[in-house]
Motif scaffolding. Structure first.
Motif, PDB file in Angstrom:
ATOM      1  N   ILE A 161      11.915  89.251 -53.259  1.00 32.39           N
ATOM      2  CA  ILE A 161      11.353  88.554 -54.406  1.00 32.39           C
ATOM      3  C   ILE A 161      10.878  87.332 -54.180  1.00 32.39           C
ATOM      4  CG2 ILE A 161      11.374  87.973 -56.868  1.00 32.39           C
ATOM      5  CD1 ILE A 161      13.211  90.555 -57.332  1.00 32.39           C
ATOM      6  N   ARG A 162      11.837  86.670 -53.419  1.00 34.69           N
ATOM      7  CA  ARG A 162      11.510  85.208 -53.223  1.00 34.69           C
ATOM      8  C   ARG A 162      10.455  84.842 -52.119  1.00 34.69           C
ATOM      9  NH1 ARG A 162      16.286  84.211 -52.209  1.00 34.69           N
ATOM     10  NH2 ARG A 162      16.515  84.572 -49.942  1.00 34.69           N
ATOM     11  N   ARG A 163      10.323  85.818 -51.151  1.00 29.25           N
ATOM     12  CA  ARG A 163       9.375  85.846 -50.324  1.00 29.25           C
ATOM     13  C   ARG A 163       8.088  86.094 -50.804  1.00 29.25           C
ATOM     14  NH1 ARG A 163      12.335  88.966 -45.097  1.00 29.25           N
ATOM     15  NH2 ARG A 163      13.924  87.173 -44.652  1.00 29.25           N
ATOM     16  N   SER A 164       8.084  87.203 -51.759  1.00 31.34           N
ATOM     17  CA  SER A 164       6.630  87.644 -52.316  1.00 31.34           C
ATOM     18  C   SER A 164       6.127  86.391 -53.333  1.00 31.34           C
ATOM     19  CB  SER A 164       6.803  88.910 -53.061  1.00 31.34           C
ATOM     20  OG  SER A 164       7.205  89.918 -52.172  1.00 31.34           O
ATOM     21  N   SER A 165       7.161  85.634 -53.951  1.00 36.11           N
ATOM     22  CA  SER A 165       6.882  84.672 -54.697  1.00 36.11           C
ATOM     23  C   SER A 165       6.118  83.500 -54.045  1.00 36.11           C
ATOM     24  CB  SER A 165       8.013  84.242 -55.826  1.00 36.11           C
ATOM     25  OG  SER A 165       8.557  85.119 -56.413  1.00 36.11           O
ATOM     26  N   LEU A 166       6.736  83.236 -52.922  1.00 34.86           N
ATOM     27  CA  LEU A 166       6.248  82.123 -52.020  1.00 34.86           C
ATOM     28  C   LEU A 166       4.856  82.277 -51.576  1.00 34.86           C
ATOM     29  CD1 LEU A 166       9.465  80.836 -49.996  1.00 34.86           C
ATOM     30  CD2 LEU A 166       8.427  79.655 -52.131  1.00 34.86           C
ATOM     31  N   ASP A 167       4.801  83.826 -51.132  1.00 33.31           N
ATOM     32  CA  ASP A 167       3.316  83.843 -50.502  1.00 33.31           C
ATOM     33  C   ASP A 167       2.290  84.114 -51.811  1.00 33.31           C
ATOM     34  OD1 ASP A 167       4.455  84.625 -48.006  1.00 33.31           O
ATOM     35  OD2 ASP A 167       4.874  86.723 -48.454  1.00 33.31           O
ATOM     36  N   LEU A 168       2.701  84.443 -52.708  1.00 32.64           N
ATOM     37  CA  LEU A 168       1.695  84.496 -53.988  1.00 32.64           C
ATOM     38  C   LEU A 168       1.458  82.884 -54.317  1.00 32.64           C
ATOM     39  CD1 LEU A 168      -0.059  85.517 -56.102  1.00 32.64           C
ATOM     40  CD2 LEU A 168       2.016  85.904 -57.540  1.00 32.64           C
ATOM     41  N   MET A 169       2.284  82.015 -54.270  1.00 28.58           N
ATOM     42  CA  MET A 169       2.042  80.736 -54.704  1.00 28.58           C
ATOM     43  C   MET A 169       1.327  80.285 -53.601  1.00 28.58           C
ATOM     44  SD  MET A 169       5.913  79.405 -55.795  1.00 28.58           S
ATOM     45  CE  MET A 169       5.262  77.786 -56.001  1.00 28.58           C
ATOM     46  N   LYS A 170       1.458  80.426 -52.230  1.00 24.80           N
ATOM     47  CA  LYS A 170       0.400  80.009 -50.953  1.00 24.80           C
ATOM     48  C   LYS A 170      -0.890  80.307 -51.344  1.00 24.80           C
ATOM     49  CE  LYS A 170       4.064  79.604 -47.608  1.00 24.80           C
ATOM     50  NZ  LYS A 170       4.704  79.891 -46.284  1.00 24.80           N
ATOM     51  N   LYS A 171      -1.207  81.788 -51.692  1.00 24.50           N
ATOM     52  CA  LYS A 171      -2.319  81.991 -51.887  1.00 24.50           C
ATOM     53  C   LYS A 171      -3.055  81.508 -52.916  1.00 24.50           C
ATOM     54  CE  LYS A 171      -1.319  86.850 -50.098  1.00 24.50           C
ATOM     55  NZ  LYS A 171      -1.235  88.204 -50.666  1.00 24.50           N
ATOM     56  N   MET A 172      -2.278  81.193 -54.171  1.00 22.68           N
ATOM     57  CA  MET A 172      -3.070  80.354 -55.294  1.00 22.68           C
ATOM     58  C   MET A 172      -3.367  79.170 -54.862  1.00 22.68           C
ATOM     59  SD  MET A 172      -0.600  81.754 -58.215  1.00 22.68           S
ATOM     60  CE  MET A 172      -1.233  80.947 -59.503  1.00 22.68           C
ATOM     61  N   LYS A 173      -2.484  78.470 -54.185  1.00 22.57           N
ATOM     62  CA  LYS A 173      -2.736  77.131 -53.569  1.00 22.57           C
ATOM     63  C   LYS A 173      -4.061  77.135 -52.789  1.00 22.57           C
ATOM     64  CE  LYS A 173      -0.727  73.220 -51.099  1.00 22.57           C
ATOM     65  NZ  LYS A 173       0.489  72.648 -50.252  1.00 22.57           N
ATOM     66  N   ASN A 174      -4.060  77.942 -51.838  1.00 24.07           N
ATOM     67  CA  ASN A 174      -5.266  77.881 -50.843  1.00 24.07           C
ATOM     68  C   ASN A 174      -6.729  78.444 -51.615  1.00 24.07           C
ATOM     69  OD1 ASN A 174      -3.612  77.616 -48.585  1.00 24.07           O
ATOM     70  ND2 ASN A 174      -3.349  79.625 -48.372  1.00 24.07           N
ATOM     71  N   CYS A 175      -6.478  79.272 -52.740  1.00 24.55           N
ATOM     72  CA  CYS A 175      -7.347  79.458 -53.507  1.00 24.55           C
ATOM     73  C   CYS A 175      -8.065  78.308 -54.451  1.00 24.55           C
ATOM     74  CB  CYS A 175      -7.244  80.877 -54.295  1.00 24.55           C
ATOM     75  SG  CYS A 175      -8.584  81.170 -55.206  1.00 24.55           S
ATOM     76  N   LEU A 176      -7.167  77.455 -54.948  1.00 26.18           N
ATOM     77  CA  LEU A 176      -7.494  76.364 -55.645  1.00 26.18           C
ATOM     78  C   LEU A 176      -7.917  75.390 -54.649  1.00 26.18           C
ATOM     79  CD1 LEU A 176      -4.685  76.368 -58.226  1.00 26.18           C
ATOM     80  CD2 LEU A 176      -7.028  76.972 -58.545  1.00 26.18           C
ATOM     81  N   LEU A 177      -7.417  75.159 -53.738  1.00 29.15           N
ATOM     82  CA  LEU A 177      -7.967  74.058 -52.875  1.00 29.15           C
ATOM     83  C   LEU A 177      -9.138  74.269 -52.207  1.00 29.15           C
ATOM     84  CD1 LEU A 177      -4.550  72.857 -51.115  1.00 29.15           C
ATOM     85  CD2 LEU A 177      -5.894  71.645 -52.950  1.00 29.15           C
TER      86      LEU A 177
END
Length: 472
Positions: A393-409
């Motif tokens: 769960i922790r790794r999947s959450s970090l991966d999703l946060m990175k994807k959202m960050k890359n998408c916004l930037l």
């Protein structure tokens, strides 16, 4: 009206509202993590994703059922009162259904993990008896083959080894077949009740969505009666006195009130689940300690994991199972803490309710608000607990946060002094140069230069063939 409204506007209207908003945000993020990762949905944390959605609904129910009446009484807003009357019966019923459903899902997840402990204890017992014999001992293999008299003929391997192989080749083959036989005994040399428990556990593991559907059906059937216990009547008055919330004839009935509303609900909703979860949580923690001690014992040979996988099929690894167990224990613990006050108040109301309503009225009023407030706090801290206890769960959450960050930037990134079309063309040219190992475009083939710079109007609609050529 709301008593002590000057204090409860801060307790419920401000603090409770903010906690509910935080609960909605955290559980919404976890719901996205859950539904976008199939690997999580196939593990024992499946129930956690369903509970996240339920926590969102419970937080919304708290705002509509608890916070709105406080706003209505504090600001003396008659339109808010009319809106509240239009939905309060439905929301109270739906809130009762969702809270009971949350408890059923926690019990189902705990039951599934508890049933696994019976199988683990039996494996420890059989494995210890198997390790008491040397793998290369023909007498040991004959001994276990004789004990497993109910096994099929193709599992009676030692006699075939003695009959078909020469003496110098028997040792290595017998060691491998010893692993097969020991694993087989771990799964089949079991009492009848253990095999039955194992079948029930496998069914629960393979049909988790079906179990959740049954929990929803049971909750709806059990809690739908709340809709028929309260109503509102219209009087020949004005303002707030025009409508009054009152009990229906069903809830006034003394037998229904005592046997169903008081006795059955207190036992089924509060007392029985609380003590059942306490007992199961203690048993699971004890089994987890035994599993840690078993991991410290000498392992069997390398061939065992492959044999185990061949017999059991695809199952989660030990580390993921331990992580799921830790998360489950934390989940049950937070639920028990949030329900402790409610169980205490239930016993107090049963033994001496008169003193609560007369001598300790102010304390009783605050305790009732805190009881409805604590499940929201538990819903807020569940997701951080999942991340702390479960690696997947922790790794999947970090991966999703990175994807959202890359998408916004990526939407807002553009080099200074260039338009979007020019920066896109320059990015294509840089990519071509990097792939081919050149610094200048004049060293590249003319066809690639034309694709990268000479066709600027088509730079945003590159074909798959061009991308494939650049990759090559």
């Amino acid at each position: 009206g709301t008593d002590l409204v000057e204090v409860k506007i801060w307790l419920i209207g401000v603090a409770g509202f903010l906690i509910c908003i935080l609960c909605i945000l955290l559980n919404s993020f976890f719901s996205i993590v859950f539904w976008t990762n199939k690997s999580i949905r196939m593990t024992p944390v499946f129930y956690f994703g369903i509970l996240a959605f339920i926590d969102i609904v419970m937080a919304f129910n708290y705002i509509t059922v608890m916070a709105v009446p406080v706003y209505m009484d504090y600001f003396e807003s008659l339109p808010i009162y009319h809106i509240f009357l239009s939905y309060f019966r439905v929301m109270l019923t739906e809130s009762a259904i969702v809270m009971f459903l949350s408890m059923l899902l926690i019990v189902a997840a705990t039951t599934e993990r508890l049933l696994r402990t019976f199988h683990s204890r039996n494996i420890i017992r059989v494995r210890k008896s198997v390790h008491s014999f040397h793998p290369s001992s023909s007498h040991a293999l004959h001994h276990y083959s004789a004990r497993a008299h109910y096994t099929p003929h193709h599992y009676r391997i030692p006699r075939l080894i003695d009959a078909c192989l020469p003496a110098d080749c028997r040792t290595n083959v017998m060691a491998d077949q010893f692993n097969v036989l020991s694993v087989f005994l771990q799964h089949h040399q079991q009492p009848a009740y253990v095999r039955k428990i194992r079948q029930i556990r496998k069914y629960l593991e393979q049909h988790r969505p079906f179990v959740c559907c049954w929990c929803v059906i049971v909750s709806v059937l059990y809690k739908s009666c709340h809709f028929f216990e309260l109503t509102y009547v219209e009087k020949n008055c004005t303002g707030f006195a025009r409508y009054e919330i009152t009990q229906t004839e069903l809830s006034i009935n003394e037998e229904y009130k005592f046997w169903w509303m008081f006795l059955t609900r207190n036992i089924v909703d509060r007392i029985a689940p609380f003590f059942v979860l306490v007992i199961m949580n203690i048993l699971i923690i004890g089994a987890l300690h035994k599993e840690y001690r078993r991991m410290a014992e000498p392992k069997m040979s390398v061939a065992e994991p492959n044999v185990m996988q061949r017999i059991n099929g695809n199952k989660p690894s030990r580390s993921s199972l331990r992580d799921a167990t830790r998360a489950l224990i934390s989940l049950v613990t937070t639920y028990l803490i949030s329900q402790t006050l409610q169980v205490i108040m239930t016993f107090w109301e049963t033994l001496d309710k008169k003193s609560l309503e007369e001598d300790y009225y102010v304390l009783y009023s605050y305790l009732n608000d805190v009881m409805s407030f604590m499940p929201m706090i538990a819903g807020c801290i569940r997701y951080p607990v999942y991340c702390a206890c479960n690696k997947s769960i922790r790794r999947s959450s970090l991966d999703l946060m990175k994807k959202m960050k890359n998408c916004l930037l990526s939407d807002y990134y553009s080099p200074v002094g260039r338009t979007k079309e020019e920066s896109g063309s320059r990015t294509v040219e840089t990519r071509i140069n990097a792939i081919n190992g050149h610094r200048h475009s004049d060293k590249l083939p003319s066809t690639i230069i034309s694709m990268g710079t000479g066709m600027e109007e088509e730079s945003d609609s590159l074909t798959d063939d061009s991308e494939h050529e650049w990759q090559l």
